[in-house]
Design a protein around this motif. Structure first.
Motif, mmCIF file in Angstrom:
data_model
loop_
_atom_site.group_PDB
_atom_site.id
_atom_site.type_symbol
_atom_site.label_atom_id
_atom_site.label_comp_id
_atom_site.label_asym_id
_atom_site.label_seq_id
_atom_site.Cartn_x
_atom_site.Cartn_y
_atom_site.Cartn_z
ATOM 1 N N ALA A 126 2.757 1.652 -3.480
ATOM 2 C CA ALA A 126 1.571 2.209 -4.342
ATOM 3 C C ALA A 126 1.392 3.712 -4.186
ATOM 4 C CB ALA A 126 0.357 1.301 -4.363
ATOM 5 N N ASP A 139 0.886 -1.217 0.235
ATOM 6 C CA ASP A 139 -0.012 -0.088 0.036
ATOM 7 C C ASP A 139 0.953 1.312 -0.052
ATOM 8 O OD1 ASP A 139 -2.337 -1.627 0.057
ATOM 9 O OD2 ASP A 139 -2.729 -1.153 2.042
ATOM 10 N N ILE A 182 -3.689 -5.905 -5.944
ATOM 11 C CA ILE A 182 -5.004 -5.207 -6.406
ATOM 12 C C ILE A 182 -4.974 -5.286 -7.941
ATOM 13 C CG2 ILE A 182 -6.751 -3.283 -6.504
ATOM 14 C CD1 ILE A 182 -6.471 -4.700 -3.457
ATOM 15 N N GLU A 196 0.386 4.497 -7.844
ATOM 16 C CA GLU A 196 -0.543 3.478 -8.490
ATOM 17 C C GLU A 196 -1.183 2.591 -7.617
ATOM 18 O OE1 GLU A 196 3.767 2.395 -11.228
ATOM 19 O OE2 GLU A 196 3.146 1.192 -9.590
ATOM 20 N N LEU A 197 -1.720 1.628 -8.203
ATOM 21 C CA LEU A 197 -2.574 0.685 -7.341
ATOM 22 C C LEU A 197 -1.700 -0.076 -6.770
ATOM 23 C CD1 LEU A 197 -6.079 0.113 -9.213
ATOM 24 C CD2 LEU A 197 -5.847 1.311 -7.225
#
Length: 108
Positions: free
Chosen positions: A78, A75, A88, A83-84
């Motif tokens: 990202a 997380d 995910i 970004e994701l």
């Protein structure tokens, strides 16, 4: 030698703290990851983006992160990359119908 200050709330500061928590020196980690110390220090100081998703997986393995630590790492990386998280992206790639469901929820 003066202690280096890292910008609070950044991926770089988080990454440095994670290495300390896992009892890794920055120099040893760079060597084990097979990257230059300069590259690693640029990440710590937010001069470059967090590592690519493939390199993130190598880091997770080297640090032996548990599931919660892994998700937090993905997380934060990202966010720093704009970004994701890798997990995910992989889920959406493997489940394209979920993209349609997300778009439907966005329109609701």
């Amino acid at each position: 030698m003066a202690k280096t200050k890292y910008q609070a709330g950044t991926f770089g500061a988080y990454f440095v703290a994670l290495l300390k928590e896992k009892h890794y020196t920055q120099a040893q980690f760079a060597e084990d990851l097979k990257v230059s110390k300069t590259y690693l220090f640029d990440i710590f100081h937010n001069r470059i983006n967090p590592p690519t998703p493939d390199k993130q997986e190598q880091i997770i393995a080297l640090l032996k992160l548990n599931e919660n630590e892994k998700l937090e790492f993905l997380d934060k990386a990202a966010v720093g990359r704009g970004e994701l998280p890798k997990d995910i992206v992989q889920f959406l790639t493997d489940n394209p119908n979920e993209i349609k469901k997300i778009r439907e929820r966005m329109r609701a």
